[in-house]
Design an enzyme around this catalytic site. Structure first.
Site, PDB file in Angstrom:
ATOM      1  N   LYS A  47     -10.284  -5.757   3.735  1.00 17.42           N
ATOM      2  CA  LYS A  47     -10.223  -7.202   3.967  1.00 17.42           C
ATOM      3  C   LYS A  47     -11.629  -7.765   4.204  1.00 17.42           C
ATOM      4  CE  LYS A  47      -6.770  -6.317   3.036  1.00 17.42           C
ATOM      5  NZ  LYS A  47      -5.919  -5.139   2.831  1.00 17.42           N
ATOM      6  N   GLY A  74      -3.526   2.281 -11.926  1.00 16.20           N
ATOM      7  CA  GLY A  74      -2.494   1.855 -10.975  1.00 16.20           C
ATOM      8  C   GLY A  74      -2.684   0.391 -10.589  1.00 16.20           C
ATOM      9  N   GLY A 120      -0.756   5.394  -5.471  1.00 22.81           N
ATOM     10  CA  GLY A 120       0.134   5.658  -4.343  1.00 22.81           C
ATOM     11  C   GLY A 120      -0.455   6.674  -3.388  1.00 22.81           C
ATOM     12  N   HIS A 169       1.262 -32.257   9.587  1.00 21.37           N
ATOM     13  CA  HIS A 169       0.739 -32.831   8.349  1.00 21.37           C
ATOM     14  C   HIS A 169      -0.728 -33.179   8.538  1.00 21.37           C
ATOM     15  CE1 HIS A 169       0.523 -35.108   4.653  1.00 21.37           C
ATOM     16  NE2 HIS A 169      -0.080 -36.087   5.329  1.00 21.37           N
TER      17      HIS A 169
HETATM   18  P1  FAD Z   1      -3.113   6.763   9.274  1.00 19.64           P
HETATM   19  O1  FAD Z   1      -3.714   5.437   9.443  1.00 19.64           O
HETATM   20  O2  FAD Z   1      -3.372   7.481   7.989  1.00 19.64           O
HETATM   21  O3  FAD Z   1      -3.614   7.632  10.512  1.00 19.64           O
HETATM   22  C1  FAD Z   1      -3.354   8.980  10.618  1.00 19.64           C
HETATM   23  C2  FAD Z   1      -4.452   9.607  11.451  1.00 19.64           C
HETATM   24  O4  FAD Z   1      -4.084  10.933  11.763  1.00 19.64           O
HETATM   25  C3  FAD Z   1      -5.808   9.703  10.747  1.00 19.64           C
HETATM   26  O5  FAD Z   1      -6.831   9.312  11.624  1.00 19.64           O
HETATM   27  C4  FAD Z   1      -5.933  11.181  10.420  1.00 19.64           C
HETATM   28  O6  FAD Z   1      -7.281  11.625  10.358  1.00 19.64           O
HETATM   29  C5  FAD Z   1      -5.193  11.785  11.583  1.00 19.64           C
HETATM   30  N1  FAD Z   1      -4.683  13.143  11.372  1.00 19.64           N
HETATM   31  C6  FAD Z   1      -3.993  13.629  10.312  1.00 19.64           C
HETATM   32  N2  FAD Z   1      -3.624  14.909  10.539  1.00 19.64           N
HETATM   33  C7  FAD Z   1      -4.107  15.228  11.772  1.00 19.64           C
HETATM   34  C8  FAD Z   1      -4.039  16.376  12.585  1.00 19.64           C
HETATM   35  N3  FAD Z   1      -3.379  17.478  12.205  1.00 19.64           N
HETATM   36  N4  FAD Z   1      -4.654  16.353  13.784  1.00 19.64           N
HETATM   37  C9  FAD Z   1      -5.307  15.236  14.223  1.00 19.64           C
HETATM   38  N5  FAD Z   1      -5.376  14.121  13.498  1.00 19.64           N
HETATM   39  C10 FAD Z   1      -4.779  14.106  12.294  1.00 19.64           C
HETATM   40  N6  FAD Z   1      -1.486  -1.699   5.471  1.00 19.64           N
HETATM   41  C11 FAD Z   1      -1.243  -2.958   5.905  1.00 19.64           C
HETATM   42  O7  FAD Z   1      -0.259  -3.183   6.617  1.00 19.64           O
HETATM   43  N7  FAD Z   1      -2.086  -3.986   5.580  1.00 19.64           N
HETATM   44  C12 FAD Z   1      -3.173  -3.806   4.795  1.00 19.64           C
HETATM   45  O8  FAD Z   1      -3.901  -4.748   4.534  1.00 19.64           O
HETATM   46  C13 FAD Z   1      -3.441  -2.505   4.319  1.00 19.64           C
HETATM   47  N8  FAD Z   1      -4.521  -2.274   3.549  1.00 19.64           N
HETATM   48  C14 FAD Z   1      -4.777  -1.012   3.123  1.00 19.64           C
HETATM   49  C15 FAD Z   1      -5.881  -0.814   2.294  1.00 19.64           C
HETATM   50  C16 FAD Z   1      -6.173   0.451   1.821  1.00 19.64           C
HETATM   51  C17 FAD Z   1      -7.370   0.653   0.939  1.00 19.64           C
HETATM   52  C18 FAD Z   1      -5.351   1.545   2.208  1.00 19.64           C
HETATM   53  C19 FAD Z   1      -5.673   2.929   1.744  1.00 19.64           C
HETATM   54  C20 FAD Z   1      -4.253   1.362   3.021  1.00 19.64           C
HETATM   55  C21 FAD Z   1      -3.945   0.074   3.472  1.00 19.64           C
HETATM   56  N9  FAD Z   1      -2.830  -0.180   4.266  1.00 19.64           N
HETATM   57  C22 FAD Z   1      -2.558  -1.454   4.689  1.00 19.64           C
HETATM   58  C23 FAD Z   1      -1.915   0.901   4.674  1.00 19.64           C
HETATM   59  C24 FAD Z   1      -2.239   1.353   6.098  1.00 19.64           C
HETATM   60  O9  FAD Z   1      -3.581   1.775   6.156  1.00 19.64           O
HETATM   61  C25 FAD Z   1      -1.312   2.501   6.487  1.00 19.64           C
HETATM   62  O10 FAD Z   1       0.037   2.126   6.292  1.00 19.64           O
HETATM   63  C26 FAD Z   1      -1.521   2.866   7.964  1.00 19.64           C
HETATM   64  O11 FAD Z   1      -2.851   3.263   8.176  1.00 19.64           O
HETATM   65  C27 FAD Z   1      -0.566   3.979   8.378  1.00 19.64           C
HETATM   66  O12 FAD Z   1      -0.817   4.317   9.704  1.00 19.64           O
HETATM   67  P2  FAD Z   1      -0.556   5.799  10.257  1.00 19.64           P
HETATM   68  O13 FAD Z   1      -0.984   5.756  11.676  1.00 19.64           O
HETATM   69  O14 FAD Z   1       0.813   6.214   9.926  1.00 19.64           O
HETATM   70  O15 FAD Z   1      -1.521   6.729   9.429  1.00 19.64           O
HETATM   71  P1  NAI Z   2       1.076   1.470  -4.911  1.00 16.93           P
HETATM   72  O1  NAI Z   2       2.293   2.267  -4.709  1.00 16.93           O
HETATM   73  O2  NAI Z   2       0.979   0.102  -4.362  1.00 16.93           O
HETATM   74  O3  NAI Z   2       0.813   1.323  -6.475  1.00 16.93           O
HETATM   75  C1  NAI Z   2       0.615   2.427  -7.315  1.00 16.93           C
HETATM   76  C2  NAI Z   2       0.708   1.965  -8.763  1.00 16.93           C
HETATM   77  O4  NAI Z   2       0.256   3.034  -9.580  1.00 16.93           O
HETATM   78  C3  NAI Z   2       2.135   1.626  -9.172  1.00 16.93           C
HETATM   79  O5  NAI Z   2       2.160   0.388  -9.851  1.00 16.93           O
HETATM   80  C4  NAI Z   2       2.494   2.796 -10.101  1.00 16.93           C
HETATM   81  O6  NAI Z   2       3.419   2.441 -11.106  1.00 16.93           O
HETATM   82  C5  NAI Z   2       1.130   3.136 -10.690  1.00 16.93           C
HETATM   83  N1  NAI Z   2       1.028   4.511 -11.209  1.00 16.93           N
HETATM   84  C6  NAI Z   2       1.538   5.643 -10.662  1.00 16.93           C
HETATM   85  N2  NAI Z   2       1.211   6.712 -11.427  1.00 16.93           N
HETATM   86  C7  NAI Z   2       0.469   6.228 -12.469  1.00 16.93           C
HETATM   87  C8  NAI Z   2      -0.155   6.835 -13.580  1.00 16.93           C
HETATM   88  N3  NAI Z   2      -0.102   8.156 -13.788  1.00 16.93           N
HETATM   89  N4  NAI Z   2      -0.832   6.050 -14.461  1.00 16.93           N
HETATM   90  C9  NAI Z   2      -0.907   4.703 -14.272  1.00 16.93           C
HETATM   91  N5  NAI Z   2      -0.307   4.073 -13.227  1.00 16.93           N
HETATM   92  C10 NAI Z   2       0.360   4.828 -12.330  1.00 16.93           C
HETATM   93  O7  NAI Z   2      -0.117   2.397  -4.401  1.00 16.93           O
HETATM   94  P2  NAI Z   2      -1.620   2.099  -4.002  1.00 16.93           P
HETATM   95  O8  NAI Z   2      -2.145   0.870  -4.644  1.00 16.93           O
HETATM   96  O9  NAI Z   2      -2.325   3.385  -4.205  1.00 16.93           O
HETATM   97  O10 NAI Z   2      -1.521   1.803  -2.456  1.00 16.93           O
HETATM   98  C11 NAI Z   2      -0.921   2.754  -1.583  1.00 16.93           C
HETATM   99  C12 NAI Z   2      -0.226   2.075  -0.458  1.00 16.93           C
HETATM  100  O11 NAI Z   2      -1.165   1.590   0.480  1.00 16.93           O
HETATM  101  C13 NAI Z   2       0.560   0.827  -0.864  1.00 16.93           C
HETATM  102  O12 NAI Z   2       1.826   1.143  -1.381  1.00 16.93           O
HETATM  103  C14 NAI Z   2       0.680   0.116   0.440  1.00 16.93           C
HETATM  104  O13 NAI Z   2       1.740   0.661   1.158  1.00 16.93           O
HETATM  105  C15 NAI Z   2      -0.630   0.456   1.123  1.00 16.93           C
HETATM  106  N6  NAI Z   2      -1.539  -0.679   0.990  1.00 16.93           N
HETATM  107  C16 NAI Z   2      -1.177  -1.877   1.546  1.00 16.93           C
HETATM  108  C17 NAI Z   2      -1.982  -2.973   1.424  1.00 16.93           C
HETATM  109  C18 NAI Z   2      -1.531  -4.256   1.996  1.00 16.93           C
HETATM  110  O14 NAI Z   2      -0.593  -4.271   2.764  1.00 16.93           O
HETATM  111  N7  NAI Z   2      -2.175  -5.367   1.658  1.00 16.93           N
HETATM  112  C19 NAI Z   2      -3.277  -2.908   0.744  1.00 16.93           C
HETATM  113  C20 NAI Z   2      -3.544  -1.611   0.159  1.00 16.93           C
HETATM  114  C21 NAI Z   2      -2.708  -0.546   0.320  1.00 16.93           C
END
Ligand code: FAD
Ligand code: NAI
Length: 468
Positions: A56, A184, A274, A447
């Site tokens: 973000k 993707g 994904g 508004h």
């Molecule tokens: P994680 O955030 O993955 O945290 C897990 C933690 O556990 C990590 O610190 C890891 O190092 C640690 N860990 C793992 N195994 C062990 C172990 N054995 N011992 C100790 N520590 C360990 N979601 C939104 O809602 N809004 C968004 O805008 C958004 N943007 C995203 C953008 C990107 C690029 C990505 C990749 C994801 C985004 N997400 C977003 C998804 C969001 O980041 C995840 O859904 C969220 O972080 C999940 O939280 P979690 O605590 O389950 O796991």
């Molecule tokens: P995603 O599940 O959103 O999208 C993956 C896309 O890749 C799908 O459209 C799928 O059809 C495509 N795909 C899968 N295999 C493929 C292949 N072999 N060739 C071409 N296309 C293929 O997964 P993404 O973008 O990696 O994000 C992971 C997760 O992180 C999201 O599902 C979401 O839960 C979380 N996230 C949330 C955000 C938010 O809330 N704003 C921002 C970024 C991530």
């Protein structure tokens, strides 16, 4: 050996929130987290370190650049020579992350959560609980909460490394790639593809499915495609990738589209197809923790795993991989452990995609409601008929309300347009209280605000929109 009421493994949104809530409720709590950034422990997991927050920050910086370079003139502001200092932009992003991750360390101290930096591993069950190896120190936990999150899914043909990156790499290119490939067209592909396009990259998105945003309402997906293509993002749907090779200069991707084999070359390639549950290093196999066929930790409706005293929450149990879903599960499980009735309403989890225009929705799509056998009525209202959106200079998109035709209950609301990430909050609150579209239509909205579009869409569901 020190003993705790609760040991949380994982310090992301699921784990750190569970730890804070458990401590607030008087449970003796520890959290062990292994995330490392710049050689140091950094709480907050994927979300704060390499996910929600830095993405973000980059979306905001790149949007400001786009605004200054291309949109300011429309407002009568003449700017010449705007340019990107990527190093500074990345440093600002890192500063935001530092502030927030440091904030969690502070909250742990404030709430007396003991923090261990390193791997947490389930070792064995003993009288009184589970022995957990917390970064090399054995502790006894009456209850364990597994919150180990998820990792990016790799494409077997294109393992991460070199010019082929996952989310962390895609948030830290040291130069704007000339040509950027994205595999993707999901949430990461759209958000990070947008960042680098705004900063000057030519972005090509390769998607396996015939369309994108399949979970969103069809009307939103259609409008989003139109808007993204207008911005210059190039999409190829229904592609089958057959080869990926890389050398010093870049990456070549060979794919089939409509029976035609194409090879495209890119400077960098983001693979965002994904995420997969992360259980490596947890000792799941050794203690017999139940995982499903895709590797997610299996839980019941109370987040109980197959092992007594071991719970799991967040991305590692599947469902929507969202930070706010993970956080709510953290609160719910902690409250259950303290003898309260923790609960998460999975029917009203908002989704937000922070592209421009933004996309947000909660509840059922029109088709999803029909598939459930419900009779629906819908109302749609465009931002182009809203004074505030016109004043902003961003009248793209609309709000669509889906309500039950028999009871008028709000079933879902779908938005594409300016600041809809903030507008969706009202809908979530209303749906939590079982509101009708009439409730929304009769609520006074200030508004001129963008939120008037939400009210007008509810009026439109009863064919009585006032400004259209
Ligand atoms: P994680 O955030 O993955 O945290 C897990 C933690 O556990 C990590 O610190 C890891 O190092 C640690 N860990 C793992 N195994 C062990 C172990 N054995 N011992 C100790 N520590 C360990 N979601 C939104 O809602 N809004 C968004 O805008 C958004 N943007 C995203 C953008 C990107 C690029 C990505 C990749 C994801 C985004 N997400 C977003 C998804 C969001 O980041 C995840 O859904 C969220 O972080 C999940 O939280 P979690 O605590 O389950 O796991
Ligand atoms: P995603 O599940 O959103 O999208 C993956 C896309 O890749 C799908 O459209 C799928 O059809 C495509 N795909 C899968 N295999 C493929 C292949 N072999 N060739 C071409 N296309 C293929 O997964 P993404 O973008 O990696 O994000 C992971 C997760 O992180 C999201 O599902 C979401 O839960 C979380 N996230 C949330 C955000 C938010 O809330 N704003 C921002 C970024 C991530």
């Amino acid at each position: 050996m020190d003993s705790y009421d609760v040991v949380v493994i994982g310090g992301g949104p699921a784990g750190y929130v569970a730890a804070i809530r458990a401590a607030q409720l008087g449970l003796k709590t520890a959290c062990v987290d292994a995330f490392e950034r710049g050689g140091k422990a950094s709480l907050g997991g994927t979300c704060l370190n390499v996910g929600c927050i830095p993405s973000k920050a980059m979306l905001d910086s790149s949007e400001k650049f786009e605004m200054i370079s291309h949109e300011a003139q429309e407002h009568g502001i003449e700017v010449t020579g705007a340019s990107v200092n990527l190093e500074k932009m990345l440093a600002r992003k890192a500063g935001v992350v530092d502030k927030l991750t440091g904030g969690i360390a502070y909250l742990f101290k404030k709430n007396k959560v003991t923090s261990f930096f390193g791997l947490g591993k389930l070792v064995r069950q003993e009288e009184g609980g589970w022995v957990v190896d917390a970064a090399g120190t054995e502790v006894l936990a009456k209850n364990v909460i597994v919150a180990t999150g998820s990792s990016p899914r790799a494409l077997p043909l294109a393992p991460f490394g070199g010019h082929i990156v996952e989310n962390s790499g895609a948030l830290a290119f040291d130069a704007v790639p000339g040509k950027l490939g994205v595999i993707g067209a999901g949430v990461i592909g759209l958000e990070l593809g947008s960042v680098w396009r705004r900063l000057g990259a030519q972005v090509t998105v390769l998607e396996a499915l015939p369309g994108f945003l399949m979970a969103a309402d069809a009307a939103i997906g259609k409008e989003a495609l139109k808007q993204f293509q207008k911005q210059g993002l190039e999409f190829h749907f229904g592609v089958n990738i057959s080869a990926v090779t890389q050398d010093d200069a870049g990456v070549s991707v060979t794919y089939t589209e409509k029976d035609q084999e194409v090879t495209a070359t890119f400077d960098k390639l983001i693979v965002s197809i994904g995420r997969v549950p992360h259980t490596a290093g947890l000792g799941a196999e050794a203690v017999g923790l139940g995982l499903d066929a895709r590797g997610f930790v299996q839980v019941d409706s109370h987040y109980r795993t197959n092992l007594p005293g071991i719970y799991a929450i967040g991305d590692v149990i599947g469902g929507a991989m969202l930070a706010h879903k993970a956080e709510e599960e953290g609160v719910a499980v902690a409250e259950m452990l303290a003898g309260q009735a923790g609960h998460v309403n999975y029917d009203v989890i908002p989704w937000v995609i922070y592209t421009s225009p933004e996309i947000a929705w909660a509840g059922l799509t029109e088709q999803g409601a029909k598939d459930k056998g419900l009779t629906v009525k819908t109302g749609q209202f465009p931002f182009s008929a809203n004074g505030r959106a016109l004043g902003h200079g961003d009248p793209r998109g609309f709000v669509k309300v889906v309500a039950d035709a028999d009871t008028d209950r709000l079933l879902g609301v779908h938005m594409i347009g300016p600041n809809v990430s903030e507008l969706i909050g009202e809908i979530v609150a209303l749906m939590e209280f079982g509101a009708s579209s009439e409730d929304l239509a009769r609520t006074v909205h200030a508004h001129p605000t963008l939120s008037e579009v939400v009210k007008e869409a509810a009026l439109a569901a009863d064919k009585r929109a006032l400004h259209m």
